[in-house]
Design an enzyme around this catalytic site. Structure first.
Site, PDB file in Angstrom:
ATOM      1  N   CYS A  73      -6.951  -0.295  -3.515  1.00  0.00           N
ATOM      2  CA  CYS A  73      -6.543  -0.153  -4.918  1.00  0.00           C
ATOM      3  C   CYS A  73      -7.361  -1.040  -5.855  1.00  0.00           C
ATOM      4  O   CYS A  73      -7.223  -0.936  -7.070  1.00  0.00           O
ATOM      5  CB  CYS A  73      -5.059  -0.489  -5.074  1.00  0.00           C
ATOM      6  SG  CYS A  73      -3.946   0.589  -4.150  1.00  0.00           S
ATOM      7  N   HIS A 113       3.102  -3.978  -1.185  1.00  0.00           N
ATOM      8  CA  HIS A 113       2.329  -3.535  -0.025  1.00  0.00           C
ATOM      9  C   HIS A 113       1.725  -2.170  -0.328  1.00  0.00           C
ATOM     10  O   HIS A 113       2.260  -1.401  -1.132  1.00  0.00           O
ATOM     11  CB  HIS A 113       3.197  -3.457   1.231  1.00  0.00           C
ATOM     12  CG  HIS A 113       3.741  -4.774   1.666  1.00  0.00           C
ATOM     13  ND1 HIS A 113       3.030  -5.645   2.468  1.00  0.00           N
ATOM     14  CD2 HIS A 113       4.916  -5.388   1.399  1.00  0.00           C
ATOM     15  CE1 HIS A 113       3.753  -6.726   2.690  1.00  0.00           C
ATOM     16  NE2 HIS A 113       4.900  -6.600   2.047  1.00  0.00           N
ATOM     17  N   HIS A 114       0.627  -1.884   0.347  1.00  0.00           N
ATOM     18  CA  HIS A 114      -0.034  -0.587   0.163  1.00  0.00           C
ATOM     19  C   HIS A 114       0.621   0.452   1.058  1.00  0.00           C
ATOM     20  O   HIS A 114       0.816   0.226   2.257  1.00  0.00           O
ATOM     21  CB  HIS A 114      -1.520  -0.690   0.486  1.00  0.00           C
ATOM     22  CG  HIS A 114      -2.277   0.568   0.193  1.00  0.00           C
ATOM     23  ND1 HIS A 114      -2.823   0.834  -1.050  1.00  0.00           N
ATOM     24  CD2 HIS A 114      -2.571   1.644   0.981  1.00  0.00           C
ATOM     25  CE1 HIS A 114      -3.426   2.005  -1.016  1.00  0.00           C
ATOM     26  NE2 HIS A 114      -3.280   2.518   0.192  1.00  0.00           N
ATOM     27  N   SER A 160       0.246   3.927   2.827  1.00  0.00           N
ATOM     28  CA  SER A 160      -0.819   4.853   3.227  1.00  0.00           C
ATOM     29  C   SER A 160      -0.463   6.297   2.896  1.00  0.00           C
ATOM     30  O   SER A 160      -1.350   7.133   2.729  1.00  0.00           O
ATOM     31  CB  SER A 160      -1.081   4.716   4.732  1.00  0.00           C
ATOM     32  OG  SER A 160       0.095   4.979   5.478  1.00  0.00           O
ATOM     33  N   CYS A 194      -0.357   0.811  -3.971  1.00  0.00           N
ATOM     34  CA  CYS A 194       0.517  -0.320  -3.678  1.00  0.00           C
ATOM     35  C   CYS A 194       1.863  -0.152  -4.373  1.00  0.00           C
ATOM     36  O   CYS A 194       1.929   0.310  -5.521  1.00  0.00           O
ATOM     37  CB  CYS A 194      -0.132  -1.631  -4.122  1.00  0.00           C
ATOM     38  SG  CYS A 194      -1.559  -2.119  -3.108  1.00  0.00           S
ATOM     39  N   HIS A 201       8.274   3.688   3.697  1.00  0.00           N
ATOM     40  CA  HIS A 201       8.133   5.064   3.207  1.00  0.00           C
ATOM     41  C   HIS A 201       9.074   5.942   4.022  1.00  0.00           C
ATOM     42  O   HIS A 201       8.975   6.024   5.243  1.00  0.00           O
ATOM     43  CB  HIS A 201       6.699   5.566   3.341  1.00  0.00           C
ATOM     44  CG  HIS A 201       6.505   6.925   2.720  1.00  0.00           C
ATOM     45  ND1 HIS A 201       6.094   7.088   1.411  1.00  0.00           N
ATOM     46  CD2 HIS A 201       6.692   8.172   3.220  1.00  0.00           C
ATOM     47  CE1 HIS A 201       6.024   8.380   1.138  1.00  0.00           C
ATOM     48  NE2 HIS A 201       6.388   9.052   2.217  1.00  0.00           N
ATOM     49  N   CYS A 202       9.999   6.598   3.331  1.00  0.00           N
ATOM     50  CA  CYS A 202      11.031   7.392   4.004  1.00  0.00           C
ATOM     51  C   CYS A 202      10.669   8.865   3.943  1.00  0.00           C
ATOM     52  O   CYS A 202      10.582   9.458   2.859  1.00  0.00           O
ATOM     53  CB  CYS A 202      12.395   7.152   3.350  1.00  0.00           C
ATOM     54  SG  CYS A 202      13.738   8.071   4.129  1.00  0.00           S
ATOM     55  N   CYS A 210       8.545   6.654  -1.376  1.00  0.00           N
ATOM     56  CA  CYS A 210       8.555   5.261  -0.957  1.00  0.00           C
ATOM     57  C   CYS A 210       9.857   4.614  -1.433  1.00  0.00           C
ATOM     58  O   CYS A 210      10.302   4.855  -2.560  1.00  0.00           O
ATOM     59  CB  CYS A 210       7.365   4.516  -1.555  1.00  0.00           C
ATOM     60  SG  CYS A 210       6.215   3.923  -0.297  1.00  0.00           S
TER      61      CYS A 210
END
Length: 293
Positions: free
Chosen positions: A121, A130-131, A133, A138, A145-146, A152
């Site tokens: 980023c 946090h980043h 993917s 970020c 991530h659900c 996210c």
């Protein structure tokens, strides 16, 4: 477009399951099984409350935009060129200069003591960011991530996510507890038909939904209790898996159970049970030494 279809499959399945269980309960159970009209109406009223609150929390978690990193943490083109020009030893020095110039407050650092920086980023990472993917950027106070909500879970929708788990668990408990007697009677007399053919399904469908609700309630309950523990410790799932590293030793985000709770749910108790954003913006790492009187 086609490659992203699988991302929408889990949320669609979740919606299909909850709507199917609602239809089976209202039409199959309350209309055709419960003989008492008053009891049937009360069952439907309480189910609708839980159904609406769960659906509201679910859609809020899905549709709430992810909280991204503010612009002041992003490097300008000139700063980015300088960052790629200098050697690795001086990269952190450049980032510290940028941090001081912009008065950025950073309590977390890397294992080497350097400023946390996202090369994808091109920006300094704020504390607890946090980043992702999957999202490709970020996320502030990222938890995970659900896939079930195709979003996210982080600072902007963590409260909605917790309430989604809570109302899902309450919905499953309500469904199984009110249909338990019917489920036991069906097991004792499986040949006895309670539902007329005109309903379009047999008794077995209620039994299947009962088993699914019991399993989902058990799994959801465990997941809900896990996140309750994270809330009261002021932790995220990522921080649980990998301990945060602070610039100042013996620092922590744990402000005490009540302050940790209000950081997510806010101080207004009237909003605690509703999936609307009411979090307190607190990003302060306090020393454990300061906690002792």
């Amino acid at each position: 477009m086609t490659s992203k279809c699988h991302l929408y499959f889990p949320p669609s399945v979740a919606i299909l399951i909850i709507i199917s269980s609602y239809y089976v309960y209202v039409i199959g159970f309350c209309v055709y099984v419960i003989q008492d009209l008053l009891a049937s109406c009360l069952y439907i009223v309480f189910l609708n409350i839980l159904f609406i609150m769960f659906l509201w929390s679910f859609l809020s978690t899905v549709a709430t935009p992810v909280a991204r990193v503010p612009l002041e943490y992003q490097l300008t083109l000139e700063e980015l060129e300088n960052y790629h020009r200098v050697d690795n030893q001086n990269k952190d020095l450049l980032l510290k200069t940028i941090k001081s110039k912009r008065n950025l407050v950073l309590h977390m650092c890397t294992a080497q003591g350097s400023i946390r920086y996202c090369t994808l980023c091109s920006q300094i990472k704020p504390d607890r960011a946090h980043h992702c993917s999957v999202c490709g950027f970020c996320v502030l106070k990222m938890d995970h991530h659900c896939g079930w909500v195709n979003n996210c879970v982080g600072f902007s929708n963590y409260k909605s996510f917790i309430l989604m788990l809570f109302y899902c668990n309450m919905y499953c408990i309500y469904f199984t507890s009110t249909t338990l007697e019917y489920f036991i009677s069906y097991l004792n007399a499986p040949d006895k038909r309670y539902l007329p053919v005109v309903v379009g399904f047999g008794d077995i469908l209620i039994v299947i939904i009962f088993v699914m609700a019991a399993f989902l309630g058990l799994m959801g309950g465990v997941f809900f209790l896990f996140h309750c523990g994270l809330v009261f410790r002021n932790e995220t799932t990522l921080e649980k898996l990998q301990e945060s590293i602070f610039v100042q030793q013996n620092s922590s985000y744990n402000l005490g159970c009540f302050k940790n709770f209000t950081e997510v749910f806010g101080k207004d108790w009237r909003l605690w049970l509703f999936p609307v954003f009411s979090a307190e913006v607190i990003y302060i790492a306090i020393s454990e030494k300061n906690l002792t009187p």
